[in-house]
Design an enzyme around this catalytic site. Structure first.
Site, mmCIF file in Angstrom:
data_model
loop_
_atom_site.group_PDB
_atom_site.id
_atom_site.type_symbol
_atom_site.label_atom_id
_atom_site.label_comp_id
_atom_site.label_asym_id
_atom_site.label_seq_id
_atom_site.Cartn_x
_atom_site.Cartn_y
_atom_site.Cartn_z
ATOM 1 N N HIS A 172 10.840 -51.682 97.348
ATOM 2 C CA HIS A 172 10.030 -52.877 97.613
ATOM 3 C C HIS A 172 9.962 -53.799 96.408
ATOM 4 O O HIS A 172 10.031 -53.353 95.263
ATOM 5 C CB HIS A 172 8.641 -52.510 98.139
ATOM 6 C CG HIS A 172 7.748 -51.773 97.184
ATOM 7 N ND1 HIS A 172 6.911 -52.432 96.294
ATOM 8 C CD2 HIS A 172 7.531 -50.454 96.988
ATOM 9 C CE1 HIS A 172 6.225 -51.534 95.603
ATOM 10 N NE2 HIS A 172 6.591 -50.326 95.992
ATOM 11 N N ASP A 223 7.474 -56.236 95.959
ATOM 12 C CA ASP A 223 6.140 -56.701 95.555
ATOM 13 C C ASP A 223 5.496 -55.739 94.568
ATOM 14 O O ASP A 223 5.916 -54.596 94.419
ATOM 15 C CB ASP A 223 5.232 -56.856 96.784
ATOM 16 C CG ASP A 223 4.990 -55.542 97.511
ATOM 17 O OD1 ASP A 223 5.950 -54.772 97.709
ATOM 18 O OD2 ASP A 223 3.825 -55.258 97.876
ATOM 19 N N GLU A 277 4.923 -53.898 100.482
ATOM 20 C CA GLU A 277 4.676 -52.459 100.586
ATOM 21 C C GLU A 277 3.292 -52.116 100.082
ATOM 22 O O GLU A 277 2.603 -51.258 100.626
ATOM 23 C CB GLU A 277 5.733 -51.686 99.778
ATOM 24 C CG GLU A 277 5.723 -50.172 100.001
ATOM 25 C CD GLU A 277 4.753 -49.405 99.106
ATOM 26 O OE1 GLU A 277 4.530 -48.215 99.367
ATOM 27 O OE2 GLU A 277 4.202 -49.981 98.146
ATOM 28 N N GLU A 278 2.881 -52.788 99.003
ATOM 29 C CA GLU A 278 1.612 -52.436 98.350
ATOM 30 C C GLU A 278 0.389 -52.772 99.194
ATOM 31 O O GLU A 278 -0.709 -52.324 98.907
ATOM 32 C CB GLU A 278 1.503 -53.141 96.987
ATOM 33 C CG GLU A 278 2.573 -52.719 95.989
ATOM 34 C CD GLU A 278 2.430 -51.275 95.505
ATOM 35 O OE1 GLU A 278 1.502 -50.574 95.954
ATOM 36 O OE2 GLU A 278 3.268 -50.871 94.686
ATOM 37 N N ASP A 335 10.933 -45.014 95.345
ATOM 38 C CA ASP A 335 9.622 -45.615 95.073
ATOM 39 C C ASP A 335 8.650 -44.586 94.489
ATOM 40 O O ASP A 335 7.439 -44.785 94.528
ATOM 41 C CB ASP A 335 9.079 -46.196 96.396
ATOM 42 C CG ASP A 335 7.837 -47.035 96.206
ATOM 43 O OD1 ASP A 335 7.618 -47.532 95.084
ATOM 44 O OD2 ASP A 335 7.077 -47.182 97.180
ATOM 45 N N HIS A 351 0.486 -49.341 88.989
ATOM 46 C CA HIS A 351 -0.624 -50.220 89.406
ATOM 47 C C HIS A 351 -1.568 -50.595 88.276
ATOM 48 O O HIS A 351 -2.665 -51.088 88.536
ATOM 49 C CB HIS A 351 -1.455 -49.619 90.559
ATOM 50 C CG HIS A 351 -0.661 -49.423 91.813
ATOM 51 N ND1 HIS A 351 -1.235 -49.180 93.023
ATOM 52 C CD2 HIS A 351 0.673 -49.431 92.032
ATOM 53 C CE1 HIS A 351 -0.280 -49.032 93.940
ATOM 54 N NE2 HIS A 351 0.891 -49.180 93.348
HETATM 55 ZN ZN ZN Z 1 5.730 -48.545 95.187
#
Ligand code: ZN
Length: 409
Positions: free
Chosen positions: A78, A80, A175-176, A198, A381
């Protein structure tokens, strides 16, 4: 500079933060900027069937070179980054030959990544760590996956003498915010099976995730003047507390790990007249998951019998399921092949259950069995996110090895 590192540093220069609770996909326009760049890059390296949907999904194919039928294999990552932390103006820095001590990310703001908070740092002694300046996330989740897949693709395109089956590539937005699989066109993608790239530290391999449901509880009380309430008041707040008290006390996120499931009270609000509780229910085991949902209903039936029909009403909705059910019957070779590829490269495979969901889990139920591979990154994150250069490079080798093993199957 290696190609995968070069690519990674380029991709993290784009702000692709997604946003919760948006109607449209992608949730933020800026994701389309990177999507377009990736599409152009796939064209430039000579990939086939390169296309980008209006929603920012980018697909491509590296056509088969094998002289016999080989399963079409997909790789998905992903574009994003998480809404939790800014991904704008990321200033990556490479801390060379990491010495195992605390790392100062930002001298001026006194932001220090400490070994006692992040013991994973000790896995990386001697490596070159790509870190942030402590003011943004890094974006290794999942631009490391994107860079690794792109570099693997370029390798096979420039080595047509190496036999392989069709390699399908998919880069997704959002995705997030849990929507990466929403508009993923499995049929158009063209793969029989796939991997998401991921995961975290190198060697991670995941094919089990939670079965998940949400449960909403509405409680109608009866408000009466407290001075004359005897025998007639029903305090919705107290009924709500009773509801919670009837759930198993230790089946709670605060006390569970590994394969242990839970009921999680996420929100609670109300007054005497009415109350509202929101839960999420999780379990890896399908049967235990069904039992948890049944118990939830049973508690409401009991309370209705006690306080009168209609006092408690429950609505439950399944969110996603454990992909294990889709992988284990016929596709366990996906796990064995990934393990073998890692072992061939002297990487120890670490198979562990995910205490959450993945896009791969949803894709697995949309007909594309899709376990998850590591990217090599840590501390996703947040400002302490980092990835060793060597892990980026090794993951490219893992992806290549998986493609090569597939051809021999
Ligand atoms: Zn991820």
């Amino acid at each position: 500079m290696s190609k995968v590192l070069d690519r990674f540093l380029h991709y993290v220069s784009f702000d692709t933060q997604s946003m919760d609770e948006q109607e449209q996909i992608p949730s933020t326009e800026k994701q389309l900027v990177l999507a377009k760049i990736l599409k152009e890059e796939l064209e430039a390296i000579g990939a086939s069937q390169v296309r980008m949907s209006d929603n920012g999904y980018v697909y491509a194919v590296i056509p088969a070179t094998a002289d016999h039928p080989v399963k079409s294999l997909g790789f998905v990552a992903h574009m994003d980054t998480a809404p939790a932390m800014s991904g704008k103006d990321v200033k990556p820095r490479i801390a060379e030959h990491y010495d195992g001590k605390d790392l100062v990310l930002n001298e001026e703001k006194q932001i220090v990544m400490r070994v006692k908070d992040f013991p994973g740092m000790l896995d990386c002694v001697g490596k070159d760590l790509i870190v942030t300046d402590g003011t943004t996330l890094l974006g290794a989740d999942d631009k490391a996956g994107v860079a690794e897949i792109m570099t693997m693709a370029e390798f096979f395109l420039s080595h047509p003498e190496i036999p392989h089956g069709n390699i399908c590539i998919g880069f997704t937005p959002d995705e997030e915010v849990g929507r990466g699989a929403d508009l993923f066109d499995v049929e158009h993608f063209g793969a029989d099976v796939a991997y998401t790239v991921d995961g975290g530290p190198i060697g991670e391999l995941e094919y089990e995730n939670f079965n998940a449901a949400s449960g909403k509880v509405e409680i109608s009380g009866r408000s009466v003047h407290p001075g004359s309430a005897k025998g007639s008041m029903i305090n919705a707040l107290l009924v709500g507390m009773e509801f919670q008290a009837m759930l198993p006390a230790f089946e709670n996120p605060m006390y569970t790990e590994g394969y242990e499931g839970f009921f999680h009270l996420d929100q609670m609000a109300g007054d005497v007249e009415s109350a509202h509780l929101e839960y999420i229910i999780r379990d890896h085991d399908k049967e235990a998951f069904e039992q948890k949902k049944a118990l939830f209903q049973e508690v409401s039936r009991y309370l209705n019998a006690k306080y009168g029909e209609g006092t408690v009403s429950v609505t439950m909705k399944d969110s996603y399921y454990n992909m294990k059910e889709q992988i284990e019957p016929d596709h366990l070779y996906l796990i064995d092949t990934a393990k073998e590829a890692m072992k061939n490269l002297h990487i120890t495979p670490l198979v562990s259950p995910i205490r959450g969901g993945t896009d791969g889990a949803r894709l697995s139920y949309m007909g594309l069995p899709c376990p998850n591979l590591s990217t090599g990154g840590y501390n996703f994150h947040g400002r302490f996110e980092f990835i060793p250069v060597q892990s980026l490079e090794q993951m490219v080798e893992v992806l290549k090895e998986i493609v090569i093993l597939f051809e021999k199957m």
